[in-house]
Design a protein around this motif. Structure first.
Motif, PDB file in Angstrom:
ATOM      1  N   THR A   1      40.315  44.868  37.627  1.00  0.00           N
ATOM      2  CA  THR A   1      40.872  44.216  36.439  1.00  0.00           C
ATOM      3  C   THR A   1      40.714  42.702  36.526  1.00  0.00           C
ATOM      4  O   THR A   1      40.241  42.063  35.573  1.00  0.00           O
ATOM      5  CB  THR A   1      42.364  44.594  36.260  1.00  0.00           C
ATOM      6  OG1 THR A   1      42.453  46.018  36.157  1.00  0.00           O
ATOM      7  CG2 THR A   1      42.960  43.951  35.023  1.00  0.00           C
ATOM      8  N   GLU A   2      41.100  42.115  37.670  1.00  0.00           N
ATOM      9  CA  GLU A   2      40.987  40.664  37.856  1.00  0.00           C
ATOM     10  C   GLU A   2      39.532  40.220  37.813  1.00  0.00           C
ATOM     11  O   GLU A   2      39.193  39.173  37.260  1.00  0.00           O
ATOM     12  CB  GLU A   2      41.604  40.227  39.184  1.00  0.00           C
ATOM     13  CG  GLU A   2      43.071  40.550  39.327  1.00  0.00           C
ATOM     14  CD  GLU A   2      43.331  41.891  40.016  1.00  0.00           C
ATOM     15  OE1 GLU A   2      42.580  42.867  39.778  1.00  0.00           O
ATOM     16  OE2 GLU A   2      44.298  41.971  40.785  1.00  0.00           O
ATOM     17  N   THR A   3      38.661  41.031  38.395  1.00  0.00           N
ATOM     18  CA  THR A   3      37.238  40.720  38.440  1.00  0.00           C
ATOM     19  C   THR A   3      36.644  40.726  37.035  1.00  0.00           C
ATOM     20  O   THR A   3      35.913  39.807  36.656  1.00  0.00           O
ATOM     21  CB  THR A   3      36.505  41.722  39.352  1.00  0.00           C
ATOM     22  OG1 THR A   3      37.036  41.594  40.679  1.00  0.00           O
ATOM     23  CG2 THR A   3      35.022  41.472  39.378  1.00  0.00           C
TER      24      THR A   3
ATOM     25  N   ASP B   1      37.210  54.259  35.451  1.00  0.00           N
ATOM     26  CA  ASP B   1      38.404  53.942  36.243  1.00  0.00           C
ATOM     27  C   ASP B   1      38.098  53.449  37.653  1.00  0.00           C
ATOM     28  O   ASP B   1      38.960  52.869  38.307  1.00  0.00           O
ATOM     29  CB  ASP B   1      39.350  55.142  36.288  1.00  0.00           C
ATOM     30  CG  ASP B   1      38.738  56.353  36.976  1.00  0.00           C
ATOM     31  OD1 ASP B   1      37.521  56.554  36.871  1.00  0.00           O
ATOM     32  OD2 ASP B   1      39.495  57.104  37.610  1.00  0.00           O
ATOM     33  N   PHE B   2      36.868  53.639  38.161  1.00  0.00           N
ATOM     34  CA  PHE B   2      36.563  53.216  39.525  1.00  0.00           C
ATOM     35  C   PHE B   2      35.300  52.363  39.649  1.00  0.00           C
ATOM     36  O   PHE B   2      34.943  51.919  40.738  1.00  0.00           O
ATOM     37  CB  PHE B   2      36.434  54.430  40.461  1.00  0.00           C
ATOM     38  CG  PHE B   2      35.264  55.328  40.173  1.00  0.00           C
ATOM     39  CD1 PHE B   2      34.054  55.150  40.823  1.00  0.00           C
ATOM     40  CD2 PHE B   2      35.378  56.364  39.253  1.00  0.00           C
ATOM     41  CE1 PHE B   2      32.976  55.977  40.559  1.00  0.00           C
ATOM     42  CE2 PHE B   2      34.312  57.205  38.990  1.00  0.00           C
ATOM     43  CZ  PHE B   2      33.097  57.005  39.647  1.00  0.00           C
TER      44      PHE B   2
ATOM     45  N   PRO C   1      37.722  36.339  42.180  1.00  0.00           N
ATOM     46  CA  PRO C   1      38.960  36.941  42.694  1.00  0.00           C
ATOM     47  C   PRO C   1      38.800  37.699  44.011  1.00  0.00           C
ATOM     48  O   PRO C   1      39.782  37.975  44.683  1.00  0.00           O
ATOM     49  CB  PRO C   1      39.378  37.917  41.584  1.00  0.00           C
ATOM     50  CG  PRO C   1      38.728  37.415  40.358  1.00  0.00           C
ATOM     51  CD  PRO C   1      37.440  36.793  40.815  1.00  0.00           C
ATOM     52  N   ASN C   2      37.559  38.011  44.384  1.00  0.00           N
ATOM     53  CA  ASN C   2      37.301  38.746  45.620  1.00  0.00           C
ATOM     54  C   ASN C   2      36.972  37.838  46.790  1.00  0.00           C
ATOM     55  O   ASN C   2      36.668  38.306  47.875  1.00  0.00           O
ATOM     56  CB  ASN C   2      36.151  39.732  45.381  1.00  0.00           C
ATOM     57  CG  ASN C   2      36.442  40.629  44.215  1.00  0.00           C
ATOM     58  OD1 ASN C   2      37.331  41.465  44.272  1.00  0.00           O
ATOM     59  ND2 ASN C   2      35.719  40.443  43.115  1.00  0.00           N
ATOM     60  N   GLY C   3      37.030  36.526  46.568  1.00  0.00           N
ATOM     61  CA  GLY C   3      36.713  35.570  47.618  1.00  0.00           C
ATOM     62  C   GLY C   3      35.232  35.246  47.716  1.00  0.00           C
ATOM     63  O   GLY C   3      34.797  34.612  48.675  1.00  0.00           O
TER      64      GLY C   3
END
Length: 149
Positions: free
Chosen positions: A36-38, A55-56, A134-136
């Protein structure tokens, strides 16, 4: 003459077929819980679009659809073990080449996106700045320029 045209047509068809067979496309994938953040980051900050989503799994494309990147939830039962472990936030970066890095820099500053590396010129010919997703993952946004003499 007719035979020559037929031969040229056959060679052209064969060449086109060979070029299609040798075509390769790369899609980098990141395994993350933060779908979601990505999605929010890449659409709102970098104007990426969504090519496919469930969903994945999330497949996104650059604004001109010339490149894609995918994101996958870790430990999903549909995936084999090699695609289970989440990305640990280190050891990866992305480079996005743009026509006018100063324009993109100004746009992101106006959106109050945190800038990890301020805009600058490098002696080897890059004008760039960097942000972090968001994942660094560090994202180097760049316009290639002539190297300094």
């Amino acid at each position: 003459m007719r035979t020559l045209l037929l031969i040229l047509c056959m060679l052209t068809t064969r060449l086109a077929s060979t070029q299609t067979q040798n075509k390769m496309k790369l899609n980098a994938g990141i395994i993350t819980e933060k779908l979601t953040e990505t999605k929010q980051f890449y659409t709102a900050v970098l104007d990426f679009g969504v090519s496919f989503e469930n969903d994945f799994y999330l497949l996104m494309h650059t604004p001109n659809k010339s490149a894609e990147i995918s994101f996958l939830k870790p430990n999903h039962p549909s995936q084999k073990p090699i695609f289970q472990s989440p990305f640990n936030g280190k050891g990866m970066y992305l480079t996005i080449e743009v026509k006018d890095v100063d324009k993109v820099y100004k746009k992101l500053k106006n959106k109050e996106v945190p800038i990890e590396i301020e805009i600058r010129d490098e002696p080897w010919g890059d004008r760039h700045f960097a942000i972090v997703d968001p994942n660094g993952i560090g994202i180097d946004i760049i316009t290639y320029t002539k190297p300094e003499e």
